[in-house]
Write a protein that holds these residues in place. Structure first.
Motif, PDB file in Angstrom:
ATOM      1  N   LEU A  43       0.852  -1.178  -0.010  1.00 38.54           N
ATOM      2  CA  LEU A  43      -0.070  -0.036  -0.034  1.00 38.54           C
ATOM      3  C   LEU A  43       0.891   1.393  -0.023  1.00 38.54           C
ATOM      4  O   LEU A  43       0.208   2.341  -0.076  1.00 38.54           O
ATOM      5  N   LYS A  44       2.087   1.056   0.390  1.00 42.54           N
ATOM      6  CA  LYS A  44       3.159   2.244   0.012  1.00 42.54           C
ATOM      7  C   LYS A  44       2.919   3.035   1.311  1.00 42.54           C
ATOM      8  O   LYS A  44       3.063   4.368   1.069  1.00 42.54           O
ATOM      9  N   GLU A  45       2.567   2.443   2.401  1.00 42.85           N
ATOM     10  CA  GLU A  45       2.274   3.416   3.735  1.00 42.85           C
ATOM     11  C   GLU A  45       3.791   2.778   4.559  1.00 42.85           C
ATOM     12  O   GLU A  45       3.802   2.403   5.576  1.00 42.85           O
ATOM     13  N   PHE A  46       4.751   3.722   3.989  1.00 42.41           N
ATOM     14  CA  PHE A  46       6.202   3.250   4.498  1.00 42.41           C
ATOM     15  C   PHE A  46       6.391   3.756   5.931  1.00 42.41           C
ATOM     16  O   PHE A  46       7.108   3.120   6.505  1.00 42.41           O
ATOM     17  N   GLU A  47       5.776   4.985   6.362  1.00 34.01           N
ATOM     18  CA  GLU A  47       5.960   5.289   7.609  1.00 34.01           C
ATOM     19  C   GLU A  47       5.301   4.462   8.639  1.00 34.01           C
ATOM     20  O   GLU A  47       5.814   4.097   9.793  1.00 34.01           O
ATOM     21  N   LYS A  48       4.103   4.266   8.550  1.00 39.95           N
ATOM     22  CA  LYS A  48       3.436   3.252   9.126  1.00 39.95           C
ATOM     23  C   LYS A  48       4.340   1.846   9.345  1.00 39.95           C
ATOM     24  O   LYS A  48       4.458   1.383  10.586  1.00 39.95           O
ATOM     25  N   LEU A  49       4.686   1.355   8.065  1.00 39.76           N
ATOM     26  CA  LEU A  49       5.422   0.166   8.060  1.00 39.76           C
ATOM     27  C   LEU A  49       6.577   0.268   8.923  1.00 39.76           C
ATOM     28  O   LEU A  49       7.082  -0.664   9.642  1.00 39.76           O
ATOM     29  N   SER A  50       7.368   1.360   9.019  1.00 40.80           N
ATOM     30  CA  SER A  50       8.622   1.690   9.581  1.00 40.80           C
ATOM     31  C   SER A  50       8.459   1.626  11.047  1.00 40.80           C
ATOM     32  O   SER A  50       9.140   0.941  11.778  1.00 40.80           O
ATOM     33  N   GLU A  51       7.527   2.279  11.341  1.00 38.83           N
ATOM     34  CA  GLU A  51       6.859   2.355  13.107  1.00 38.83           C
ATOM     35  C   GLU A  51       6.727   1.042  13.518  1.00 38.83           C
ATOM     36  O   GLU A  51       7.163   0.689  14.571  1.00 38.83           O
ATOM     37  N   ASN A  52       5.986   0.225  12.570  1.00 41.22           N
ATOM     38  CA  ASN A  52       5.376  -1.129  13.138  1.00 41.22           C
ATOM     39  C   ASN A  52       6.497  -1.913  13.137  1.00 41.22           C
ATOM     40  O   ASN A  52       6.662  -2.720  14.127  1.00 41.22           O
ATOM     41  N   LEU A  53       7.723  -1.801  12.267  1.00 44.29           N
ATOM     42  CA  LEU A  53       8.779  -2.860  12.103  1.00 44.29           C
ATOM     43  C   LEU A  53       9.628  -2.525  13.615  1.00 44.29           C
ATOM     44  O   LEU A  53      10.232  -3.365  14.090  1.00 44.29           O
ATOM     45  N   MET A  54      10.069  -1.348  13.727  1.00 42.88           N
ATOM     46  CA  MET A  54      10.553  -0.808  14.836  1.00 42.88           C
ATOM     47  C   MET A  54      10.022  -1.390  16.124  1.00 42.88           C
ATOM     48  O   MET A  54      10.959  -1.756  16.869  1.00 42.88           O
ATOM     49  N   ASP A  55       8.682  -1.349  16.318  1.00 41.41           N
ATOM     50  CA  ASP A  55       8.009  -1.566  17.622  1.00 41.41           C
ATOM     51  C   ASP A  55       7.992  -3.390  17.727  1.00 41.41           C
ATOM     52  O   ASP A  55       8.249  -3.716  18.696  1.00 41.41           O
ATOM     53  N   ILE A  56       7.992  -3.852  16.410  1.00 38.52           N
ATOM     54  CA  ILE A  56       7.869  -5.253  16.579  1.00 38.52           C
ATOM     55  C   ILE A  56       9.598  -5.854  17.068  1.00 38.52           C
ATOM     56  O   ILE A  56       9.817  -6.684  17.804  1.00 38.52           O
ATOM     57  N   LEU A  57      10.476  -5.080  16.317  1.00 42.98           N
ATOM     58  CA  LEU A  57      11.798  -5.527  16.442  1.00 42.98           C
ATOM     59  C   LEU A  57      12.314  -5.281  17.962  1.00 42.98           C
ATOM     60  O   LEU A  57      13.092  -5.952  18.427  1.00 42.98           O
ATOM     61  N   LYS A  58      11.734  -4.553  18.714  1.00 47.05           N
ATOM     62  CA  LYS A  58      12.152  -4.240  19.923  1.00 47.05           C
ATOM     63  C   LYS A  58      11.843  -5.345  20.860  1.00 47.05           C
ATOM     64  O   LYS A  58      12.526  -5.385  21.864  1.00 47.05           O
ATOM     65  N   VAL A  59      10.554  -6.079  20.714  1.00 49.01           N
ATOM     66  CA  VAL A  59      10.093  -7.077  21.467  1.00 49.01           C
ATOM     67  C   VAL A  59      10.221  -8.400  21.027  1.00 49.01           C
ATOM     68  O   VAL A  59      10.070  -9.407  21.884  1.00 49.01           O
ATOM     69  N   LEU A  60      10.328  -8.610  19.724  1.00 52.59           N
ATOM     70  CA  LEU A  60      10.425 -10.057  19.068  1.00 52.59           C
ATOM     71  C   LEU A  60      11.615 -10.501  19.514  1.00 52.59           C
ATOM     72  O   LEU A  60      12.829 -10.167  18.991  1.00 52.59           O
ATOM     73  N   PRO A  61      11.664 -12.026  20.064  1.00 54.74           N
ATOM     74  CA  PRO A  61      12.796 -12.545  20.242  1.00 54.74           C
ATOM     75  C   PRO A  61      13.484 -13.041  19.158  1.00 54.74           C
ATOM     76  O   PRO A  61      13.039 -13.118  17.914  1.00 54.74           O
ATOM     77  N   LYS A  62      14.963 -12.824  19.188  1.00 50.75           N
ATOM     78  CA  LYS A  62      15.685 -13.277  17.953  1.00 50.75           C
ATOM     79  C   LYS A  62      15.761 -14.426  17.577  1.00 50.75           C
ATOM     80  O   LYS A  62      15.978 -14.983  16.241  1.00 50.75           O
ATOM     81  N   ASP A  63      15.071 -15.334  18.277  1.00 55.49           N
ATOM     82  CA  ASP A  63      14.979 -16.756  17.704  1.00 55.49           C
ATOM     83  C   ASP A  63      13.817 -17.025  17.225  1.00 55.49           C
ATOM     84  O   ASP A  63      13.387 -18.098  16.936  1.00 55.49           O
ATOM     85  N   ASN A  64      12.702 -16.165  16.971  1.00 60.66           N
ATOM     86  CA  ASN A  64      11.502 -16.213  16.207  1.00 60.66           C
ATOM     87  C   ASN A  64      11.805 -16.590  14.848  1.00 60.66           C
ATOM     88  O   ASN A  64      12.705 -15.947  14.219  1.00 60.66           O
ATOM     89  N   GLU A  65      11.066 -17.481  14.375  1.00 59.80           N
ATOM     90  CA  GLU A  65      11.222 -17.754  12.896  1.00 59.80           C
ATOM     91  C   GLU A  65      11.128 -16.862  11.942  1.00 59.80           C
ATOM     92  O   GLU A  65      11.633 -16.938  10.739  1.00 59.80           O
ATOM     93  N   TYR A  66      10.649 -15.832  12.145  1.00 62.74           N
ATOM     94  CA  TYR A  66      10.173 -14.646  11.308  1.00 62.74           C
ATOM     95  C   TYR A  66      10.963 -13.393  11.845  1.00 62.74           C
ATOM     96  O   TYR A  66      10.901 -12.529  11.067  1.00 62.74           O
ATOM     97  N   TYR A  67      11.968 -13.703  12.582  1.00 56.36           N
ATOM     98  CA  TYR A  67      12.678 -12.338  12.829  1.00 56.36           C
ATOM     99  C   TYR A  67      13.398 -11.797  11.780  1.00 56.36           C
ATOM    100  O   TYR A  67      13.528 -10.477  11.295  1.00 56.36           O
ATOM    101  N   ASN A  68      14.259 -12.634  10.830  1.00 53.69           N
ATOM    102  CA  ASN A  68      15.233 -12.136  10.039  1.00 53.69           C
ATOM    103  C   ASN A  68      14.218 -11.647   8.855  1.00 53.69           C
ATOM    104  O   ASN A  68      14.686 -10.436   8.074  1.00 53.69           O
ATOM    105  N   ASP A  69      12.795 -11.824   8.777  1.00 49.00           N
ATOM    106  CA  ASP A  69      12.004 -11.378   7.677  1.00 49.00           C
ATOM    107  C   ASP A  69      11.674  -9.998   8.046  1.00 49.00           C
ATOM    108  O   ASP A  69      11.593  -9.188   7.299  1.00 49.00           O
ATOM    109  N   PHE A  70      11.492  -9.573   9.442  1.00 49.48           N
ATOM    110  CA  PHE A  70      11.229  -8.309   9.829  1.00 49.48           C
ATOM    111  C   PHE A  70      12.507  -7.500   9.608  1.00 49.48           C
ATOM    112  O   PHE A  70      12.385  -6.298   9.219  1.00 49.48           O
ATOM    113  N   ILE A  71      13.634  -8.032   9.906  1.00 48.38           N
ATOM    114  CA  ILE A  71      14.826  -7.372   9.661  1.00 48.38           C
ATOM    115  C   ILE A  71      15.009  -6.970   8.072  1.00 48.38           C
ATOM    116  O   ILE A  71      15.409  -5.769   7.851  1.00 48.38           O
ATOM    117  N   ASP A  72      14.770  -7.808   7.419  1.00 50.15           N
ATOM    118  CA  ASP A  72      14.714  -7.631   5.802  1.00 50.15           C
ATOM    119  C   ASP A  72      13.991  -6.321   5.453  1.00 50.15           C
ATOM    120  O   ASP A  72      14.342  -5.450   4.697  1.00 50.15           O
TER     121      ASP A  72
END
Length: 195
Positions: free
Chosen positions: A33-62
């Motif tokens: 949808l090209k809502e990059f600001e919301k996306l960036s905020e959401n990704l930062m919030d998730i990466l703060k709390v998501l354990p690094k061993d979560n199977e989707y962690y690298n997808d969020f980093i990517d």
């Protein structure tokens, strides 16, 4: 509307893996949808709390890394988002046009990113020589350059059945990218080829 449905499911589910997958899908929708600001905020919030061993962690980093690549170039990010969306729809003609335009960027990493996706399209279309041509034109040490070099080796390995060429490319990769995240997988593949 799709975002609302995902958020409804997020309220229903409480397992961490299910929530992570829903967040991943939400982020993909925000990207398309090209809502990059919301996306960036959401990704930062998730990466703060998501354990690094979560199977989707690298997808969020990517996802976050992709946004950072285009930090100073919103038009190129819009174009890339559109190209990836078109790829998901198997509309390779239009996505190729967008990616070829991105391939003329002044930023090497954007050129390599677009080249990686172009080579992916050509492989999907069974046009391996075009994929190889794109791959051979690229240079650099970024992750997309590495992935293209690996892709070239895999074309020789699995498609062309040219074991000698594949071994040479795998060895080149191991010699030049010894800190790559793909190092161990390539080492194991080489071992299985050589015996």
């Amino acid at each position: 509307r799709l975002i609302e449905e995902i958020e409804t499911y997020q309220k229903k589910y409480n397992k961490k893996d299910q929530l992570a997958l829903l967040n991943l899908k939400k982020n993909q929708v925000l990207f398309y949808l090209k809502e990059f600001e919301k996306l960036s905020e959401n990704l930062m919030d998730i990466l703060k709390v998501l354990p690094k061993d979560n199977e989707y962690y690298n997808d969020f980093i990517d996802g976050f890394a992709t946004l950072m690549l285009f930090n100073s170039n919103k038009d190129a990010l819009n174009q890339f988002s559109e190209a990836v969306y078109l790829i998901k729809q198997n509309n390779f003609t239009e996505s190729t046009t967008l990616l070829l335009d991105l391939n003329s960027s002044n930023e090497e990493i954007i050129v390599n990113l677009s080249a990686y996706y172009l080579s992916y399209i050509y492989i999907k279309l069974d046009q391996y020589s075009l994929a190889e041509e794109i791959i051979l034109q690229q240079d650099g040490d970024d992750i997309y350059s590495q992935m293209m070099k690996l892709l070239s080796a895999e074309i020789d390995d699995y498609i062309n059945q040219n074991t000698d060429a594949a071994i040479d490319k795998y060895l080149y990769f191991l010699d030049n990218y010894n800190s790559s995240i793909y190092y161990e997988d390539i080492r194991l593949r080489l071992r299985s080829i050589v015996g």
